[in-house]
Each structure stands twice: as structure tokens, then as C-alpha cells.
Design a protein around this motif. Structure first.
Motif, PDB file in Angstrom:
ATOM      1  N   GLY A 106       0.817  -1.195   0.000  1.00  0.00           N
ATOM      2  CA  GLY A 106       0.000   0.000   0.000  1.00  0.00           C
ATOM      3  C   GLY A 106       0.857   1.253   0.000  1.00  0.00           C
ATOM      4  O   GLY A 106       1.894   1.321   0.671  1.00  0.00           O
ATOM      5  N   TYR A 107       0.429   2.223  -0.791  1.00  0.00           N
ATOM      6  CA  TYR A 107       1.085   3.525  -0.825  1.00  0.00           C
ATOM      7  C   TYR A 107       0.028   4.539  -1.243  1.00  0.00           C
ATOM      8  O   TYR A 107      -0.426   4.548  -2.400  1.00  0.00           O
ATOM      9  N   LEU A 108      -0.384   5.389  -0.287  1.00  0.00           N
ATOM     10  CA  LEU A 108      -1.450   6.357  -0.571  1.00  0.00           C
ATOM     11  C   LEU A 108      -1.098   7.221  -1.781  1.00  0.00           C
ATOM     12  O   LEU A 108      -0.037   7.851  -1.810  1.00  0.00           O
ATOM     13  N   ASN A 134      -1.117   3.392  10.227  1.00  0.00           N
ATOM     14  CA  ASN A 134      -0.991   2.254   9.315  1.00  0.00           C
ATOM     15  C   ASN A 134      -1.248   2.583   7.837  1.00  0.00           C
ATOM     16  O   ASN A 134      -1.598   1.711   7.049  1.00  0.00           O
ATOM     17  N   LEU A 135      -1.080   3.873   7.477  1.00  0.00           N
ATOM     18  CA  LEU A 135      -1.224   4.250   6.064  1.00  0.00           C
ATOM     19  C   LEU A 135       0.052   4.865   5.520  1.00  0.00           C
ATOM     20  O   LEU A 135       0.025   5.568   4.502  1.00  0.00           O
ATOM     21  N   PRO A 140       5.679  11.255   2.112  1.00  0.00           N
ATOM     22  CA  PRO A 140       4.619  12.219   2.432  1.00  0.00           C
ATOM     23  C   PRO A 140       3.388  11.598   3.111  1.00  0.00           C
ATOM     24  O   PRO A 140       2.412  12.326   3.328  1.00  0.00           O
ATOM     25  N   ASN A 141       3.448  10.305   3.419  1.00  0.00           N
ATOM     26  CA  ASN A 141       2.218   9.650   3.896  1.00  0.00           C
ATOM     27  C   ASN A 141       2.136   9.562   5.420  1.00  0.00           C
ATOM     28  O   ASN A 141       1.920   8.485   5.975  1.00  0.00           O
ATOM     29  N   LEU A 142       2.287  10.706   6.055  1.00  0.00           N
ATOM     30  CA  LEU A 142       2.126  10.800   7.507  1.00  0.00           C
ATOM     31  C   LEU A 142       0.830  11.557   7.821  1.00  0.00           C
ATOM     32  O   LEU A 142       0.363  12.360   7.010  1.00  0.00           O
ATOM     33  N   PRO A 143       0.253  11.315   8.998  1.00  0.00           N
ATOM     34  CA  PRO A 143      -1.075  11.896   9.303  1.00  0.00           C
ATOM     35  C   PRO A 143      -1.154  13.409   9.130  1.00  0.00           C
ATOM     36  O   PRO A 143      -2.162  13.927   8.627  1.00  0.00           O
ATOM     37  N   ASN A 144      -0.106  14.144   9.524  1.00  0.00           N
ATOM     38  CA  ASN A 144      -0.155  15.610   9.419  1.00  0.00           C
ATOM     39  C   ASN A 144      -0.243  16.087   7.962  1.00  0.00           C
ATOM     40  O   ASN A 144      -0.722  17.192   7.691  1.00  0.00           O
ATOM     41  N   LYS A 145       0.225  15.257   7.036  1.00  0.00           N
ATOM     42  CA  LYS A 145       0.164  15.642   5.617  1.00  0.00           C
ATOM     43  C   LYS A 145      -1.179  15.278   4.987  1.00  0.00           C
ATOM     44  O   LYS A 145      -1.441  15.600   3.836  1.00  0.00           O
ATOM     45  N   TRP A 146      -1.988  14.543   5.740  1.00  0.00           N
ATOM     46  CA  TRP A 146      -3.268  14.096   5.186  1.00  0.00           C
ATOM     47  C   TRP A 146      -4.437  14.664   5.971  1.00  0.00           C
ATOM     48  O   TRP A 146      -5.480  14.019   6.114  1.00  0.00           O
ATOM     49  N   PHE A 170      11.653  -1.481  16.393  1.00  0.00           N
ATOM     50  CA  PHE A 170      11.606  -0.044  16.057  1.00  0.00           C
ATOM     51  C   PHE A 170      10.490   0.666  16.821  1.00  0.00           C
ATOM     52  O   PHE A 170       9.430   0.088  17.072  1.00  0.00           O
ATOM     53  N   ASN A 171      10.735   1.924  17.116  1.00  0.00           N
ATOM     54  CA  ASN A 171       9.751   2.761  17.784  1.00  0.00           C
ATOM     55  C   ASN A 171       9.005   3.608  16.750  1.00  0.00           C
ATOM     56  O   ASN A 171       9.591   4.484  16.116  1.00  0.00           O
ATOM     57  N   TYR A 172       7.714   3.347  16.584  1.00  0.00           N
ATOM     58  CA  TYR A 172       6.918   4.116  15.624  1.00  0.00           C
ATOM     59  C   TYR A 172       5.953   5.078  16.313  1.00  0.00           C
ATOM     60  O   TYR A 172       5.039   5.600  15.672  1.00  0.00           O
ATOM     61  N   LEU A 173       6.170   5.305  17.616  1.00  0.00           N
ATOM     62  CA  LEU A 173       5.314   6.260  18.326  1.00  0.00           C
ATOM     63  C   LEU A 173       5.706   7.683  17.954  1.00  0.00           C
ATOM     64  O   LEU A 173       6.898   8.037  17.987  1.00  0.00           O
ATOM     65  N   ARG A 174       4.711   8.502  17.637  1.00  0.00           N
ATOM     66  CA  ARG A 174       5.003   9.892  17.242  1.00  0.00           C
ATOM     67  C   ARG A 174       3.996  10.863  17.862  1.00  0.00           C
ATOM     68  O   ARG A 174       2.807  10.532  18.012  1.00  0.00           O
ATOM     69  N   TYR A 175       4.486  12.061  18.141  1.00  0.00           N
ATOM     70  CA  TYR A 175       3.617  13.199  18.431  1.00  0.00           C
ATOM     71  C   TYR A 175       3.819  14.144  17.256  1.00  0.00           C
ATOM     72  O   TYR A 175       4.878  14.749  17.120  1.00  0.00           O
ATOM     73  N   ASN A 176       2.848  14.249  16.396  1.00  0.00           N
ATOM     74  CA  ASN A 176       3.035  14.824  15.059  1.00  0.00           C
ATOM     75  C   ASN A 176       4.227  14.120  14.401  1.00  0.00           C
ATOM     76  O   ASN A 176       4.200  12.908  14.300  1.00  0.00           O
TER      77      ASN A 176
END
Ligand code: CA
Length: 478
Positions: A106-108, A134-135, A140-146, A170-176
Motif C-alpha cells: 500500500g502507498y497512498l 498504518n497508512l 509524504p504519507n504521515l497523518p499531518n500531511k493528510w 523499532f519505535n513508531y510512536l510519534r507526536y506529530n
């Protein structure tokens, strides 16, 4: 008939929303998505030996849907459909988005348009995503860009441990876009705390908000705290494992939703908030989930992989203890929200007939504007029009790799408006055909007996598959 139905809905909405077109007349929206929760995994959907009073209060206080299906039997495509109102393969997400590019399906695509973008741009919503994305794992496919102004959660497909929050180390936790150092808080409690904190920050704000709260529970690994495990086992000592821990995990999740509701009341916002509750795919039977009477589990295109609970709660607007058996898909949620808001704002009605599934032509509203959805609005159903029963063909595809699939092969299903469903759950298996009207448990395979229908539907399936295969699902070559 449709004209009168539109007038009817318009009249109800006119009184429900008022004629004011002020921003503060728009409701807040909280969309609570669980991960791998089965159809019968909450007590109000008929399961025994499990108590979910807070989720039940949403189900019983609003509308319960008994024939809602996800757009995919796995995580990422359903999430893409929920947020876009599109068939996920048509925006580049026919499978799970993963760290390993070779194993990621998958790649938005840049032409996608997500609900938070629409709500922010057209209605001035404050938009927040908490929990599992999970998208996409990088720009560019991070929540802030969408379209999400705020994001606090994790980017990956799952956590390998609910306490250290890591995935393959790996740590995938993010704040923005900033890393959050993992602590040892169970992820359900973490997301509940972040969501409650955000809701309380909206006290006295006139700007409406859209919160997409995507818990990772009860996806495996089946882990909950000793408190919830002991609490469950004291009441139901005879429930075998893994079901016992799974149920405790769901009760833990339910408590989190109770805290969200409490925060909403504390902030004085409960009276003007629309809440949706659902799951991204059917339950995983190996982990102890319960999909009720239907056949199959997560990853299956049988009903058990696709049919999940959906409850929508909206005080004073949606009648409590109401129920609908309308056949709906994840991609119908975004158009429904959009439709409700457009009418609340006095804009034109967005209820419309969709073109045939295999016709790629765009859909337009009465003013000629393109409506960017494949799904339909079921706002009339929410507002009490029980005659609203969409008739349409439906389609599912899931691309994957690994031993069963090879590289990027797929499984698919096609359901006609007459409720004949053609499917295969392995790429090289013969098609199966079921009459869901007479055989909802998919026990009698009609593919041989009704081979003419099977061939006809297989041709429609192939035609629809080709549309999706034209859309890239991998990052562009550098
Ligand atoms: Ca899932």
C-alpha cells in the motif's frame, strides 16, 4: 420516490441542525475504531461471558447496524476506505502497509482526499488522530500531511508488545512528526489518556473537532494488565484461554471508552457530539475472538472476516435503540459524515446514486460538482428512513506476499446486488459462489451447480480488478 426521500431528509435535518450556518452548530465527531474486534465481541451484539457496558451504551443509545462490512479483511485497506470513502485499491492501498517495502502492499496516492482534509477545509474542523495510523511510515504519507492537525499515536501495522510499543525493535510512536520515547504504559491506557486530554482541551471551544481514535486492541499480541485479567477470571473462571485474556482485553478497552465518554461530559460536549464505533476487520478466531454465527476469521473473505459491529450515537438526532440491517461498507462512513454536515450547513444534498461498480465515471451532485467518494451516504437511515436500502454490487481485493500468496498475488470477492457472492480465499483456489440471502453462513457452494452465474460474476470481478491494478501501490522509484 428519491425526490420525496430527499425532501424528507432535508426537512428532518433542517429541524435537527437548525437554520444557523454558524460553525458552532456543527457537531463534534469522534470515530472510535478497534482493531480485529469480532462481530460478537461486545455484549450488546449477543456475546455471553463478556461485559462491555460503555460500548453498549453507545450501541443502545444510538443506531446498531447488523449488516455492516469492512472494505477489507485486514487493517490498512479498511482504514484507507474509512478515511477516504473510496475503494482502497483505487487509492493505492490494496494490502497492508509495512516497513519492508518488498512486503508492503500500500502507498497512498497523491490524488486521494481524506475526510480530515475535507472537514478542515470546508467546515473549519480541528482534526486529530490518536492511535494507529498504518497508512504510511514516512513522508509524504504521515497523518499531518493528510489533514490531521494533531497526531499522537503510532505509524505501524501493529505493536509486538503493548507495554514497550515496539514493532520489530523499532519505535513508531510519534507526536506529530516527533518521536515519543516509549514508557511502560499499556497502549490502550496511553491512547485513552491522550484522547481524554484532547477532549478536555476542547472545553468552551466553539470550533468543532473531528477525532479519529484508533485503538490497537484487541489485535494480537493478546495482552492486558493483571487488574483486567484478574477481574475477568474472578467472574468467569471457566472461560478457556486465549478467550479469557482476549475478553479481559476487550473489557479493558471498554473501560477506556467509558473514560472518553466521561471526559466528553466533563467538557460539556456530550450533547453535540456524533460518535461512531466499529472495527477494521473481523475477529481473529485463533486469538479468541467471536464472530458470531458467520463463517470465517480475520484475513478471510467469508463474512466472518468482514462483518463487524457498527454503532452510531448522536443524542437527540439518532433515535436510541434503533437498528438497521442495511448492507453497508467502511467506505460509506465518510460520505455519510460529509452528507450530514453539508445538510447541517445548509449546503446542497449529497445523497446520490452511484454509477455501476465497473464504470469509472465520476459521480456528480446536482450542481455538477464531483463527489469524491465510491461509497454512499446512509444519512437517511440514521435519520429514521427505514426504506433507504442501497442496491449495488460490492467488491473486495487483498494483495499480499508470503508462502500463500507468492509476491503480490491477491484474493478477491464480488457481491452482486442480488446477494450472490463469488470469492476465493487463496490465489490459486477455484472460485466459490454463495447465495447470501438464503445461505448467510456460506455453507453451500453453488459454483458448480450455477456455473453460468459463477462465470458471469467472475468476468465482472476481473473487470473490476483491472481498474485497481492500474493504480500503483508502491512508493515511486527515486
Ligand atoms: Ca485489523
Amino acid at each position: 420516490m428519491r425526490f420525496y426521500m430527499l425532501l424528507f431528509c432535508c426537512a428532518i435535518l433542517y429541524s435537527a441542525c437548525g437554520v444557523q450556518q454558524q460553525q458552532n452548530s456543527l457537531p463534534n465527531i469522534i470515530f472510535i475504531l478497534t482493531d480485529d474486534l469480532g462481530y460478537a465481541d461486545i455484549s450488546s451484539y449477543g456475546t455471553d461471558y463478556l461485559q462491555t457496558p460503555h460500548i453498549d451504551s453507545l450501541v443502545n443509545g444510538g443506531m446498531r447496524f447488523t449488516n455492516y462490512h469492512t472494505n477489507s479483511p485486514v487493517c490498512s485497506p479498511t482504514r484507507a476506505a474509512l478515511l477516504s470513502g473510496r475503494y482502497p485499491d483505487l487509492i493505492g492501498i490494496p494490502g497492508v502497509v509495512r516497513t519492508d517495502t518488498a512486503d508492503s502492499w500500500g502507498y497512498l496516492q497523491p490524488n486521494a482526499l481524506l475526510l480530515p482534509q475535507l472537514l478542515k477545509k470546508e467546515y473549519g474542523y480541528n482534526t486529530v488522530h490518536i492511535g494507529k495510523w498504518n497508512l504510511g511510515l514516512s513522508l509524504p504519507n504521515l497523518p499531518n500531511k493528510w489533514g490531521f492537525e494533531h497526531f499522537k499515536g503510532f505509524l505501524g501495522d501493529k505493536m509486538d508488545d503493548y507495554y514497550n510499543h515496539l514493532r520489530q525493535g523499532f519505535n513508531y510512536l510519534r507526536y506529530n512528526e516527533h518521536y515519543i520515547e516509549p514508557d511502560t504504559t499499556h497502549a490502550t491506557d496511553l491512547f485513552t489518556a491522550w484522547a481524554s486530554e484532547y477532549i478536555l482541551s476542547r472545553r468552551k471551544q466553539t470550533q468543532p473537532f473531528f477525532m479519529y481514535l484508533a485503538y490497537n486492541a484487541p489485535h494480537r499480541p493478546t495482552q492486558t494488565t493483571d487488574y483486567w485479567k484478574n477481574r475477568y477470571k474472578e467472574r468467569y473462571p471457566h472461560t478457556p484461554e486465549p478467550r479469557a485474556t482476549y475478553c479481559a482485553m476487550v473489557e479493558h478497552l471498554d473501560n477506556g471508552i467509558g473514560q472518553i465518554m466521561y471526559a466528553l461530559r466533563q467538557a460539556g460536549l456530550a450533547g453535540n457530539t456524533l460518535i461512531l464505533f466499529s472495527s477494521d476487520n473481523g475477529g481473529n478466531l485463533e486469538e479468541g475472538a467471536n464472530n458470531g454465527e458467520v463463517n470465517g476469521s480475520k484475513t478471510s473473505l467469508y463474512e466472518g472476516g468482514l462483518r463487524v459491529p457498527l454503532a452510531i450515537w448522536f443524542p437527540q438526532k439518532i433515535k436510541d435503540n434503533s437498528q438497521s440491517a442495511a448492507l453497508l461498507l467502511s467506505m460509506d462512513i465518510a460520505p455519510t459524515i460529509y452528507n450530514l454536515l453539508s445538510q447541517c450547513s445548509g449546503k446542497d444534498l449529497a445523497v446520490y446514486d452511484k454509477p455501476n461498480l465497473n464504470e469509472a465515471k465520476a459521480c456528480r451532485d446536482k450542481n455538477g460538482h464531483i463527489i469524491p467518494f465510491d461509497g454512499i451516504s446512509f444519512a437517511p437511515t440514521l435519520l429514521g428512513d427505514s426504506s433507504f436500502a442501497p442496491q449495488r454490487d460490492l467488491f473486495w481485493v487483498w494483495r499480499e506476499s508470503g508462502d500463500q500468496f507468492g509476491t503480490g498475488n491477491y484474493v478477491a470477492a464480488y457481491r452482486t446486488a442480488q446477494n450472490l457472492k463469488l470469492l476465493r480465499n487463496k490465489p490459486d483456489a477455484p472460485f466459490e459462489l454463495y447465495d447470501l440471502h438464503n445461505d448467510p453462513q456460506e455453507q453451500v457452494n453453488l459454483a458448480q451447480k450455477d456455473s453460468i452465474a459463477a462465470q458471469r460474476i467472475a468476468a465482472q470481478l476481473q473487470e473490476r480488478l483491472q481498474m485497481g491494478f492500474k493504480i500503483p501501490c508502491k512508493p515511486p522509484a527515486k
